[in-house]
Design a protein around this motif. Structure first.
Motif, PDB file in Angstrom:
ATOM      1  N   MET A  56     -10.944  56.923 -34.605  1.00 47.47           N
ATOM      2  CA  MET A  56     -10.863  55.730 -33.757  1.00 47.47           C
ATOM      3  C   MET A  56      -9.471  55.662 -33.130  1.00 47.47           C
ATOM      4  O   MET A  56      -8.485  55.494 -33.841  1.00 47.47           O
ATOM      5  CB  MET A  56     -11.126  54.464 -34.582  1.00 47.47           C
ATOM      6  N   GLN A  57      -9.418  55.817 -31.796  1.00 43.16           N
ATOM      7  CA  GLN A  57      -8.114  55.809 -31.114  1.00 43.16           C
ATOM      8  C   GLN A  57      -7.899  54.584 -30.223  1.00 43.16           C
ATOM      9  O   GLN A  57      -6.781  54.115 -30.074  1.00 43.16           O
ATOM     10  CB  GLN A  57      -7.949  57.066 -30.242  1.00 43.16           C
ATOM     11  N   VAL A  58      -8.942  54.112 -29.599  1.00 44.46           N
ATOM     12  CA  VAL A  58      -8.759  53.137 -28.518  1.00 44.46           C
ATOM     13  C   VAL A  58      -9.242  51.741 -28.913  1.00 44.46           C
ATOM     14  O   VAL A  58      -8.552  50.749 -28.682  1.00 44.46           O
ATOM     15  CB  VAL A  58      -9.505  53.606 -27.240  1.00 44.46           C
ATOM     16  N   VAL A  59     -10.443  51.659 -29.487  1.00 42.21           N
ATOM     17  CA  VAL A  59     -11.021  50.351 -29.813  1.00 42.21           C
ATOM     18  C   VAL A  59     -11.541  50.366 -31.250  1.00 42.21           C
ATOM     19  O   VAL A  59     -11.691  51.430 -31.853  1.00 42.21           O
ATOM     20  CB  VAL A  59     -12.195  49.991 -28.858  1.00 42.21           C
ATOM     21  N   SER A  60     -11.835  49.179 -31.768  1.00 48.52           N
ATOM     22  CA  SER A  60     -12.442  49.086 -33.101  1.00 48.52           C
ATOM     23  C   SER A  60     -13.949  49.321 -32.978  1.00 48.52           C
ATOM     24  O   SER A  60     -14.499  49.292 -31.867  1.00 48.52           O
ATOM     25  CB  SER A  60     -12.179  47.705 -33.684  1.00 48.52           C
ATOM     26  N   THR A  61     -14.598  49.536 -34.107  1.00 51.08           N
ATOM     27  CA  THR A  61     -16.057  49.747 -34.055  1.00 51.08           C
ATOM     28  C   THR A  61     -16.770  48.492 -33.528  1.00 51.08           C
ATOM     29  O   THR A  61     -17.746  48.601 -32.780  1.00 51.08           O
ATOM     30  CB  THR A  61     -16.614  50.090 -35.457  1.00 51.08           C
ATOM     31  N   ASP A  62     -16.265  47.312 -33.905  1.00 51.88           N
ATOM     32  CA  ASP A  62     -16.893  46.079 -33.430  1.00 51.88           C
ATOM     33  C   ASP A  62     -16.755  45.954 -31.908  1.00 51.88           C
ATOM     34  O   ASP A  62     -17.716  45.608 -31.211  1.00 51.88           O
ATOM     35  CB  ASP A  62     -16.266  44.864 -34.126  1.00 51.88           C
ATOM     36  N   THR A  63     -15.567  46.265 -31.414  1.00 50.35           N
ATOM     37  CA  THR A  63     -15.375  46.225 -29.951  1.00 50.35           C
ATOM     38  C   THR A  63     -16.274  47.257 -29.275  1.00 50.35           C
ATOM     39  O   THR A  63     -16.855  46.998 -28.214  1.00 50.35           O
ATOM     40  CB  THR A  63     -13.901  46.492 -29.594  1.00 50.35           C
ATOM     41  N   TYR A  64     -16.390  48.439 -29.888  1.00 53.18           N
ATOM     42  CA  TYR A  64     -17.247  49.480 -29.319  1.00 53.18           C
ATOM     43  C   TYR A  64     -18.696  48.972 -29.202  1.00 53.18           C
ATOM     44  O   TYR A  64     -19.358  49.210 -28.184  1.00 53.18           O
ATOM     45  CB  TYR A  64     -17.192  50.744 -30.182  1.00 53.18           C
ATOM     46  N   ASN A  65     -19.138  48.256 -30.251  1.00 51.44           N
ATOM     47  CA  ASN A  65     -20.497  47.693 -30.194  1.00 51.44           C
ATOM     48  C   ASN A  65     -20.648  46.740 -29.011  1.00 51.44           C
ATOM     49  O   ASN A  65     -21.686  46.718 -28.330  1.00 51.44           O
ATOM     50  CB  ASN A  65     -20.818  46.953 -31.496  1.00 51.44           C
ATOM     51  N   GLN A  66     -19.628  45.941 -28.775  1.00 50.67           N
ATOM     52  CA  GLN A  66     -19.671  45.022 -27.625  1.00 50.67           C
ATOM     53  C   GLN A  66     -19.684  45.808 -26.312  1.00 50.67           C
ATOM     54  O   GLN A  66     -20.392  45.455 -25.367  1.00 50.67           O
ATOM     55  CB  GLN A  66     -18.467  44.086 -27.637  1.00 50.67           C
ATOM     56  N   LEU A  67     -18.886  46.886 -26.294  1.00 54.73           N
ATOM     57  CA  LEU A  67     -18.789  47.666 -25.049  1.00 54.73           C
ATOM     58  C   LEU A  67     -20.133  48.275 -24.674  1.00 54.73           C
ATOM     59  O   LEU A  67     -20.580  48.171 -23.526  1.00 54.73           O
ATOM     60  CB  LEU A  67     -17.739  48.774 -25.195  1.00 54.73           C
ATOM     61  N   PHE A  68     -20.804  48.932 -25.653  1.00 54.80           N
ATOM     62  CA  PHE A  68     -22.063  49.575 -25.243  1.00 54.80           C
ATOM     63  C   PHE A  68     -23.152  48.546 -24.964  1.00 54.80           C
ATOM     64  O   PHE A  68     -24.039  48.774 -24.143  1.00 54.80           O
ATOM     65  CB  PHE A  68     -22.497  50.667 -26.231  1.00 54.80           C
ATOM     66  N   THR A  69     -23.052  47.390 -25.648  1.00 57.53           N
ATOM     67  CA  THR A  69     -24.053  46.349 -25.377  1.00 57.53           C
ATOM     68  C   THR A  69     -23.905  45.805 -23.958  1.00 57.53           C
ATOM     69  O   THR A  69     -24.880  45.728 -23.200  1.00 57.53           O
ATOM     70  CB  THR A  69     -23.893  45.191 -26.392  1.00 57.53           C
ATOM     71  N   ILE A  70     -22.676  45.461 -23.603  1.00 56.08           N
ATOM     72  CA  ILE A  70     -22.494  44.853 -22.279  1.00 56.08           C
ATOM     73  C   ILE A  70     -22.568  45.912 -21.181  1.00 56.08           C
ATOM     74  O   ILE A  70     -23.020  45.621 -20.065  1.00 56.08           O
ATOM     75  CB  ILE A  70     -21.171  44.056 -22.225  1.00 56.08           C
ATOM     76  N   HIS A  71     -22.174  47.158 -21.498  1.00 58.45           N
ATOM     77  CA  HIS A  71     -22.346  48.226 -20.497  1.00 58.45           C
ATOM     78  C   HIS A  71     -23.832  48.391 -20.160  1.00 58.45           C
ATOM     79  O   HIS A  71     -24.220  48.357 -18.995  1.00 58.45           O
ATOM     80  CB  HIS A  71     -21.765  49.546 -21.009  1.00 58.45           C
ATOM     81  N   ALA A 134     -25.492  43.701 -29.983  1.00 62.37           N
ATOM     82  CA  ALA A 134     -26.704  44.211 -30.630  1.00 62.37           C
ATOM     83  C   ALA A 134     -27.470  45.163 -29.717  1.00 62.37           C
ATOM     84  O   ALA A 134     -28.651  45.412 -29.928  1.00 62.37           O
ATOM     85  CB  ALA A 134     -27.599  43.040 -31.046  1.00 62.37           C
ATOM     86  N   GLY A 135     -26.786  45.712 -28.719  1.00 65.95           N
ATOM     87  CA  GLY A 135     -27.464  46.647 -27.818  1.00 65.95           C
ATOM     88  C   GLY A 135     -28.206  45.916 -26.714  1.00 65.95           C
ATOM     89  O   GLY A 135     -28.452  44.712 -26.819  1.00 65.95           O
ATOM     90  N   TRP A 136     -28.551  46.652 -25.644  1.00 65.82           N
ATOM     91  CA  TRP A 136     -29.168  45.960 -24.505  1.00 65.82           C
ATOM     92  C   TRP A 136     -30.571  45.484 -24.823  1.00 65.82           C
ATOM     93  O   TRP A 136     -31.087  44.609 -24.150  1.00 65.82           O
ATOM     94  CB  TRP A 136     -29.134  46.824 -23.235  1.00 65.82           C
ATOM     95  N   PHE A 137     -31.202  46.030 -25.883  1.00 68.55           N
ATOM     96  CA  PHE A 137     -32.521  45.486 -26.231  1.00 68.55           C
ATOM     97  C   PHE A 137     -32.462  44.578 -27.446  1.00 68.55           C
ATOM     98  O   PHE A 137     -33.463  43.986 -27.806  1.00 68.55           O
ATOM     99  CB  PHE A 137     -33.599  46.563 -26.378  1.00 68.55           C
ATOM    100  N   SER A 138     -31.323  44.507 -28.112  1.00 66.93           N
ATOM    101  CA  SER A 138     -31.071  43.494 -29.150  1.00 66.93           C
ATOM    102  C   SER A 138     -32.242  43.261 -30.094  1.00 66.93           C
ATOM    103  O   SER A 138     -32.751  42.147 -30.216  1.00 66.93           O
ATOM    104  CB  SER A 138     -30.668  42.169 -28.489  1.00 66.93           C
TER     105      SER A 138
END
Lengths: 549, 119
Positions: A56-71, A134-138
């Motif tokens: 992990m270099q840039v973001v935390s795992t929780d932030t990563y979850n938010q990133l792929f969900t909102i992306h 929770a992902g785009w299909f949550s």
């Protein structure tokens, strides 16, 4: 079809925000979708940067979850679906010779509901616990109040409700326009290919989107009150309801761009569209089938009728193949002009083919058991939605930009944009097929250093920056073209369909007059008639000994 | 309009055929085939409505230039929806804004009708 004169339009910001002109609404919707595209694209760049190295270099795992969900949510709910509908709002009335869209106020309301939904969804980043994650299909129970507490997740649900409601309203307006506001002579069998693709699109929207609205309402109630998605059976119900929306929406994001590519290919092949009627039938058959394949996303649950969904998913090959046949048949024997819209159309055909062929693989349950939730699926749907839809969208943008603005985009910059985007897309997404086959799961922020995933991930990350560069070139092209304006005139491409009869940009009421409409390509008919009459004049003159003009 | 209705009926029939296959095949309850059947019925109903509806009379249609009320209504609806997580206070504010928007829409429509009456 003529319009009644109305009071002078309100000027300034309020006038722009509240304009009911379908062209303004369409342009605003496309601009909003592009803003969300940039925002969601930046999230993807951060994710790719994180994945360039194990650890992990840039973001935390929780932030990563938010990133792929909102992306994912951004690209689907806020970018490609609204962009596809924006094209319809702008172009369908023009292509069918109407003065405006049906229900311009309703359409404006739909646009603003969508934009505000997007802002609410992105606003989740400002809350204590961050945005939806929770992902785009949550899926439930992950998206439930216990597993994903916080206002940000609620805002994700509310954002989806508002954006989807807005798109549903806009789609209804487009369908009502096609049914009720066609110009005299513009029968259903004379609708341009793009308009037919919009008909197929909005038919899917009006069936599928209400189901998502109900589902998101239930999810919000479950998060606060509980008792709705508590059992394992309810989780499968959630998936069934979600994918009843979630699969057709893939085609909602694809068909309008396929229609746009159809118009582009016919125009730049200097030929009448090959197989117009079979294409229309295949579009409608495709749309119907796409409503019946949703549970292939659930093969691995073993709680759906796998044989049926495998069969209907494979049946999609037939209309899909017919559409390719029509596009290739149009090009065969044509005088092909490789202008930027045509390059993007060819890119669309090449890249969507990869997405389509790998779609056959994941439509087979035994293969899907291996590929499901792996990077193979990520590669497949990015070839479909990025390679297909986005390349189709850029074909449409380069093709209709002169109509919308009255200004030509620069060809040189357009070709650089195309080349960079084509290379970038393949660099980013092709390695993901191998990563998926080798077992790299999707939605992970980290992977073991000894898994053999690092090299391919670095190639994909490099590709994502090439894509960003391509988008920057496009933005530069728009800025340069708008500052140093090269006037387009009403029809810079020698196009076939009715929107090119109007001035560029078209006036408030679209048309002062209309040509005779005898086919889906009235402008081509007109040119052919003029050429025929010139030929006859020349033949007559040569017989009488006169000099032909 | 008739051909449009035929297109809708044809598409509904195609969905109905696919739904019938699913009714026969499905071994996992009624939800899956019911969803598809519901879609087919909805489109058939739209086809029936379109088939019975006459084309709008007269070639001219009055076009509203702008509608601030539609924007206000959308803002009100969004605020009320956001209030579902932010609290009752925002739902009430949103409802109030939406009510203003609705009133504005009624005003706009009345003004338009008056304008058409004068012509």
């Amino acid at each position: 079809v003529s319009a009644v004169a109305v009071p002078a339009p309100r000027r300034g910001v309020v006038g722009w925000l509240a304009s009911t002109d379908h062209k303004h609404t369409g342009a605003k919707m496309a601009a909003a979708a592009f803003c969300f595209f940039i925002a969601s694209g930046i999230l993807a760049l951060v994710m790719r940067t994180e994945l360039a190295q194990p650890g992990m270099q840039v973001v935390s795992t929780d932030t990563y979850n938010q990133l792929f969900t909102i992306h994912g949510s951004g690209m689907i709910y806020l970018v490609l679906t609204p962009l596809a509908l924006a094209l319809g709002v702008y172009l369908v009335p023009l292509q069918i010779g109407a003065a405006d869209i049906a229900g311009p106020r309703t359409c404006l309301f739909g646009f603003w509901t969508y934009v505000l939904g997007g802002l609410v969804m992105y606003g989740g980043f400002l809350t204590d616990q961050g945005a939806g994650r929770a992902g785009w299909f949550s899926y439930t129970p992950l998206s439930g109040g216990q597993a994903t507490p916080g206002t940000g997740m609620d805002m994700w649900v509310i954002g989806v409700i508002l954006a989807t409601l807005g798109c549903l309203i806009v789609a209804g307006a487009i369908l009502a326009t096609v049914i009720g506001l066609r110009a005299p002579g513009m029968t259903m069998l004379r609708l341009p290919v793009f308009t037919w693709s919009m008909v197929a699109t909005v038919l899917m929207v009006v069936i599928a989107f209400p189901v998502l609205l109900v589902l998101m309402g239930l999810l919000l109630a479950d998060r606060h009150l509980g008792g709705i998605f508590d059992s394992a059976a309810a989780d499968v119900t959630y998936q069934n309801l979600f994918w009843f929306y979630g699969h057709p929406v893939v085609y909602v994001m694809f068909f309008p761009f396929l229609g746009a590519v159809g118009d582009v290919v016919a125009t730049f092949s200097r030929k009448r569209f090959f197989g117009y009627r079979p294409l229309i039938v295949s579009l409608l058959a495709f749309a119907g089938l796409s409503m019946s394949v949703w549970a292939h996303h659930m093969f691995a649950t073993a709680k759906v009728t796998n044989q049926y969904y495998a069969l209907t998913s494979h049946m999609l090959i037939v209309p899909g193949g017919l559409e390719y046949l029509a596009l290739i048949g149009t090009m065969i024997g044509g005088a092909i002009l490789l202008r930027t819209p045509m390059l993007f159309a060819l890119g669309f055909m090449a890249l969507f083919l990869i997405g389509g062929l790998t779609g056959i693989m994941v439509a087979s349950p035994p293969l899907d058991y291996h590929f499901t939730d792996s990077y193979f699926v990520v590669a497949h749907f990015h070839y479909t939605l990025f390679g297909g839809s986005l390349f189709g969208a850029f074909a449409a943008i380069y093709y209709w930009f002169p109509k919308v603005t009255g200004v030509m985009l620069r060809e040189g910059l357009g070709k650089v944009h195309f080349a960079l985007l084509f290379v970038g897309a393949n660099l980013t997404f092709f390695p993901m097929f191998f990563l998926g086959v080798d077992g790299m799961p999707r939605r992970v922020a980290n992977y073991p250093a000894d898994a053999g995933f690092t090299g391919l991930n670095q190639v994909a990350t490099a590709g994502s920056y090439v894509i960003a560069l391509a988008i920057a070139v496009f933005a530069a092209n728009v800025v340069v073209s708008m500052r140093r304006r090269v006037p387009a005139g009403p029809d810079p491409w020698g196009a076939h369909t009715l929107e090119w009869w109007a001035p560029s940009p078209p006036p408030r009421h679209n048309f002062d007059s209309l040509p005779a409409i005898r086919s889906y390509a009235p402008l081509l008919d007109l040119r052919e008639e003029t050429a025929d009459s010139r030929q006859q004049t020349a033949v007559g003159a040569s017989r009488t000994g006169a000099v032909a003009p | 309009v008739k051909l449009a209705a035929i297109v809708l009926f044809g598409w509904a029939a195609w969905l109905g055929t696919l739904a019938a296959m699913l009714w026969i095949w499905s071994a996992h309850g009624v939800l899956e085939p019911a969803l598809l059947t519901g879609g087919a019925v909805a489109i058939a109903a739209a086809g029936a409505y379109v088939g019975r509806r006459a084309r709008p009379a007269g070639p001219e249609r009055r076009i509203a230039d702008s509608s601030a009320a539609a924007v206000v209504l959308a803002v009100g609806a969004a605020l009320a929806a956001f209030g579902l997580t932010a609290g009752l206070w925002l739902i009430l504010i949103g409802a109030e804004v939406a009510a203003f928007g609705l009133a504005g829409l009624v005003r706009e429509l009345r003004a338009e009708r008056r304008g058409e009456g004068r012509r």
